[in-house]
Scaffold this active site. Structure first.
Site, PDB file in Angstrom:
ATOM      1  N   LYS A  98      -0.560   5.071   4.201  1.00  9.34           N
ATOM      2  CA  LYS A  98      -1.640   4.221   4.717  1.00  9.34           C
ATOM      3  C   LYS A  98      -1.381   3.967   6.190  1.00  9.34           C
ATOM      4  O   LYS A  98      -0.301   3.552   6.583  1.00  9.34           O
ATOM      5  CB  LYS A  98      -1.719   2.911   3.954  1.00  9.34           C
ATOM      6  CG  LYS A  98      -2.864   2.023   4.448  1.00  9.34           C
ATOM      7  CD  LYS A  98      -3.412   1.184   3.342  1.00  9.34           C
ATOM      8  CE  LYS A  98      -4.570   0.327   3.767  1.00  9.34           C
ATOM      9  NZ  LYS A  98      -5.792   1.055   4.051  1.00  9.34           N
ATOM     10  N   HIS A 154       0.848  -1.189   0.000  1.00  9.24           N
ATOM     11  CA  HIS A 154       0.000   0.000   0.000  1.00  9.24           C
ATOM     12  C   HIS A 154       0.883   1.238   0.000  1.00  9.24           C
ATOM     13  O   HIS A 154       2.073   1.167   0.278  1.00  9.24           O
ATOM     14  CB  HIS A 154      -0.908   0.030   1.232  1.00  9.24           C
ATOM     15  CG  HIS A 154      -1.997  -0.993   1.178  1.00  9.24           C
ATOM     16  ND1 HIS A 154      -3.124  -0.837   0.425  1.00  9.24           N
ATOM     17  CD2 HIS A 154      -2.124  -2.185   1.785  1.00  9.24           C
ATOM     18  CE1 HIS A 154      -3.906  -1.894   0.564  1.00  9.24           C
ATOM     19  NE2 HIS A 154      -3.316  -2.736   1.378  1.00  9.24           N
TER      20      HIS A 154
END
Length: 170
Positions: A89, A85
């Site tokens: 995040k 990610h």
């Protein structure tokens, strides 16, 4: 308002719950860090309107959940779950990785989870099942965040046709 679509990280959804209840508006929540207290509030609301509490609005990712469940029940294998990610995040593992872990736990599959936060990656989840002399790989890649909006709209349309109740997938 046809459906409330909630991607928020807020811990206080009382105004949304009140609006939904008062106006009999279905409520779709795609947040991943929902507390037990909030889950209970969603369940109470679901006695009056349709409520969807789903960890990922991507259509492809929801298919991955089903495929991983089927594979982990049928295969005698060790598994490795890898997720990538974007750098900012906050949750690690992600909500989707947590769902995949719960699926694997529920089938007593031995697994490891590895998470990376790199660049501007929207989200990639890979599950590899290691068996005797073979490996099954299952992968989902989000090329943009647009897929989450499109998936949420599709699920919201379905939710609007449902009877009151609590749903985790549509």
């Amino acid at each position: 308002v046809d459906v409330i679509i909630d991607f928020s990280t807020c811990q206080n959804r009382e105004d949304f719950f009140e609006f939904s209840d008062k106006n009999k508006v279905p409520y779709a929540c795609f947040s991943t860090n929902v507390s037990e207290k909030e889950k209970n509030a969603f369940k109470r609301l679901s006695k009056k309107v349709p409520v969807l509490l789903c960890n990922n609005s991507s259509q492809g990712m929801n298919v991955i959940f089903e495929v991983v469940e089927m594979a982990s029940k049928r295969l005698k294998a060790d598994a490795v779950l890898t997720e990538y990610h974007h750098k900012s995040k906050k949750d690690n593992p992600s909500g989707s990785a947590k769902v995949l872990e719960e699926i694997l736990k529920g089938t007593n599959t031995k697994y490891e989870t590895i998470g990376f936060r790199v660049g501007s990656e929207c989200g990639t989840h890979e599950i590899k099942f290691f068996m005797q002399d073979e490996v099954l790989e299952i992968r989902h890649v989000a090329h943009s965040r647009k897929i989450f909006a499109l998936g949420a709209l599709e699920m919201a349309k379905k939710l609007a046709t449902k009877e009151k109740g609590f749903y985790t997938k549509l």
